[in-house]
Design a protein around this motif. Structure first.
Motif, PDB file in Angstrom:
ATOM      1  N   TYR A  53     136.853 -19.328   9.525  1.00  0.00           N
ATOM      2  CA  TYR A  53     135.723 -20.224   9.775  1.00  0.00           C
ATOM      3  C   TYR A  53     134.898 -19.697  10.954  1.00  0.00           C
ATOM      4  N   ALA A  54     135.592 -19.272  12.029  1.00  0.00           N
ATOM      5  CA  ALA A  54     134.897 -18.781  13.225  1.00  0.00           C
ATOM      6  C   ALA A  54     134.044 -17.556  12.896  1.00  0.00           C
ATOM      7  N   PHE A  55     134.558 -16.667  12.055  1.00  0.00           N
ATOM      8  CA  PHE A  55     133.786 -15.489  11.671  1.00  0.00           C
ATOM      9  C   PHE A  55     132.513 -15.895  10.946  1.00  0.00           C
ATOM     10  N   VAL A  56     132.632 -16.820  10.012  1.00  0.00           N
ATOM     11  CA  VAL A  56     131.453 -17.281   9.262  1.00  0.00           C
ATOM     12  C   VAL A  56     130.438 -17.901  10.223  1.00  0.00           C
ATOM     13  N   ALA A  57     130.911 -18.743  11.125  1.00  0.00           N
ATOM     14  CA  ALA A  57     130.019 -19.394  12.089  1.00  0.00           C
ATOM     15  C   ALA A  57     129.304 -18.357  12.955  1.00  0.00           C
ATOM     16  N   HIS A  58     130.042 -17.365  13.443  1.00  0.00           N
ATOM     17  CA  HIS A  58     129.433 -16.333  14.284  1.00  0.00           C
ATOM     18  C   HIS A  58     128.469 -15.461  13.492  1.00  0.00           C
ATOM     19  N   LEU A  59     128.808 -15.164  12.268  1.00  0.00           N
ATOM     20  CA  LEU A  59     127.939 -14.347  11.421  1.00  0.00           C
ATOM     21  C   LEU A  59     126.614 -15.067  11.150  1.00  0.00           C
ATOM     22  N   LEU A  60     126.700 -16.323  10.790  1.00  0.00           N
ATOM     23  CA  LEU A  60     125.495 -17.074  10.437  1.00  0.00           C
ATOM     24  C   LEU A  60     124.633 -17.412  11.646  1.00  0.00           C
ATOM     25  N   SER A  61     125.253 -17.510  12.813  1.00  0.00           N
ATOM     26  CA  SER A  61     124.492 -17.814  14.029  1.00  0.00           C
ATOM     27  C   SER A  61     123.855 -16.571  14.642  1.00  0.00           C
ATOM     28  N   GLY A  62     124.285 -15.397  14.186  1.00  0.00           N
ATOM     29  CA  GLY A  62     123.756 -14.160  14.731  1.00  0.00           C
ATOM     30  C   GLY A  62     124.570 -13.604  15.884  1.00  0.00           C
ATOM     31  N   ARG A  63     125.624 -14.301  16.289  1.00  0.00           N
ATOM     32  CA  ARG A  63     126.481 -13.789  17.365  1.00  0.00           C
ATOM     33  C   ARG A  63     127.291 -12.588  16.903  1.00  0.00           C
ATOM     34  N   LYS A  64     127.436 -12.452  15.611  1.00  0.00           N
ATOM     35  CA  LYS A  64     128.143 -11.304  15.038  1.00  0.00           C
ATOM     36  C   LYS A  64     127.253 -10.754  13.935  1.00  0.00           C
ATOM     37  N   ASN A  65     126.994  -9.450  13.986  1.00  0.00           N
ATOM     38  CA  ASN A  65     126.160  -8.876  12.924  1.00  0.00           C
ATOM     39  C   ASN A  65     126.849  -7.718  12.212  1.00  0.00           C
ATOM     40  N   VAL A  66     128.040  -7.356  12.661  1.00  0.00           N
ATOM     41  CA  VAL A  66     128.803  -6.310  11.985  1.00  0.00           C
ATOM     42  C   VAL A  66     129.843  -6.984  11.096  1.00  0.00           C
ATOM     43  N   ILE A  67     129.900  -6.554   9.860  1.00  0.00           N
ATOM     44  CA  ILE A  67     130.826  -7.145   8.895  1.00  0.00           C
ATOM     45  C   ILE A  67     131.533  -6.012   8.146  1.00  0.00           C
ATOM     46  N   SER A  68     132.829  -6.158   7.977  1.00  0.00           N
ATOM     47  CA  SER A  68     133.569  -5.134   7.227  1.00  0.00           C
ATOM     48  C   SER A  68     133.138  -5.186   5.764  1.00  0.00           C
ATOM     49  N   LYS A  69     133.312  -4.065   5.115  1.00  0.00           N
ATOM     50  CA  LYS A  69     132.972  -3.986   3.692  1.00  0.00           C
ATOM     51  C   LYS A  69     133.765  -5.022   2.900  1.00  0.00           C
ATOM     52  N   ASP A  70     135.054  -5.187   3.228  1.00  0.00           N
ATOM     53  CA  ASP A  70     135.893  -6.154   2.508  1.00  0.00           C
ATOM     54  C   ASP A  70     135.385  -7.579   2.666  1.00  0.00           C
ATOM     55  N   LYS A  71     135.011  -7.947   3.882  1.00  0.00           N
ATOM     56  CA  LYS A  71     134.488  -9.303   4.113  1.00  0.00           C
ATOM     57  C   LYS A  71     133.142  -9.492   3.425  1.00  0.00           C
ATOM     58  N   PHE A  72     132.318  -8.455   3.486  1.00  0.00           N
ATOM     59  CA  PHE A  72     131.018  -8.532   2.832  1.00  0.00           C
ATOM     60  C   PHE A  72     131.167  -8.765   1.332  1.00  0.00           C
ATOM     61  N   PHE A  73     132.036  -7.971   0.693  1.00  0.00           N
ATOM     62  CA  PHE A  73     132.239  -8.139  -0.741  1.00  0.00           C
ATOM     63  C   PHE A  73     132.869  -9.490  -1.071  1.00  0.00           C
ATOM     64  N   LYS A  74     133.728  -9.991  -0.202  1.00  0.00           N
ATOM     65  CA  LYS A  74     134.331 -11.310  -0.428  1.00  0.00           C
ATOM     66  C   LYS A  74     133.252 -12.391  -0.373  1.00  0.00           C
ATOM     67  N   ILE A  75     132.340 -12.292   0.582  1.00  0.00           N
ATOM     68  CA  ILE A  75     131.237 -13.257   0.654  1.00  0.00           C
ATOM     69  C   ILE A  75     130.385 -13.176  -0.608  1.00  0.00           C
ATOM     70  N   CYS A  76     130.094 -11.967  -1.051  1.00  0.00           N
ATOM     71  CA  CYS A  76     129.320 -11.808  -2.297  1.00  0.00           C
ATOM     72  C   CYS A  76     130.049 -12.454  -3.471  1.00  0.00           C
ATOM     73  N   GLN A  77     131.361 -12.254  -3.530  1.00  0.00           N
ATOM     74  CA  GLN A  77     132.161 -12.845  -4.612  1.00  0.00           C
ATOM     75  C   GLN A  77     132.116 -14.368  -4.547  1.00  0.00           C
ATOM     76  N   ILE A  78     132.301 -14.920  -3.367  1.00  0.00           N
ATOM     77  CA  ILE A  78     132.276 -16.374  -3.200  1.00  0.00           C
ATOM     78  C   ILE A  78     130.918 -16.939  -3.589  1.00  0.00           C
ATOM     79  N   LEU A  79     129.855 -16.244  -3.206  1.00  0.00           N
ATOM     80  CA  LEU A  79     128.495 -16.703  -3.513  1.00  0.00           C
ATOM     81  C   LEU A  79     128.054 -16.333  -4.922  1.00  0.00           C
TER      82      LEU A  79
END
Length: 98
Positions: A53-79
């Motif tokens: 949850y914290a990763f998603v919150a940081h990603l969407l708020s702009g506090r984190k802009n680097v994402i691993s390929k695995d997490k990126f593909f997982k987000i694509c899959q979920i969406l």
């Protein structure tokens, strides 16, 4: 996998470990999350432990802009989107003058 922008293959993702999301890509993710009526907690839950949850919150708020390929593909899959949809209008193409 390759990202296709405006009909042109821009990058192969097979050898990339992580990606940097710009504001446009982040906004595309936010839009898709809202469109699907998903919460940040639900995304974390649907990721089966891949994304917190914290990763998603940081990603969407702009506090984190680097994402691993695995997490990126997982987000694509979920969406339920192709990676190209996240980067639509995000990648600037070089003109022939460069």
């Amino acid at each position: 996998m390759k990202i296709n922008v405006n009909g042109k293959i821009m990058i192969g993702l097979s050898n990339i470990e992580s990606l940097i999301l710009d504001d446009v890509a982040r906004d595309n993710i936010k839009f898709l999350i809202q469109e699907r009526k998903l919460s940040q907690r639900k995304i974390a839950e649907l990721s089966n432990g891949t994304i917190s949850y914290a990763f998603v919150a940081h990603l969407l708020s702009g506090r984190k802009n680097v994402i691993s390929k695995d997490k990126f593909f997982k987000i694509c899959q979920i969406l339920d989107v192709e990676p190209e949809q996240i980067f639509r209008n995000s990648v600037k193409l070089y003109s022939n003058s460069h």
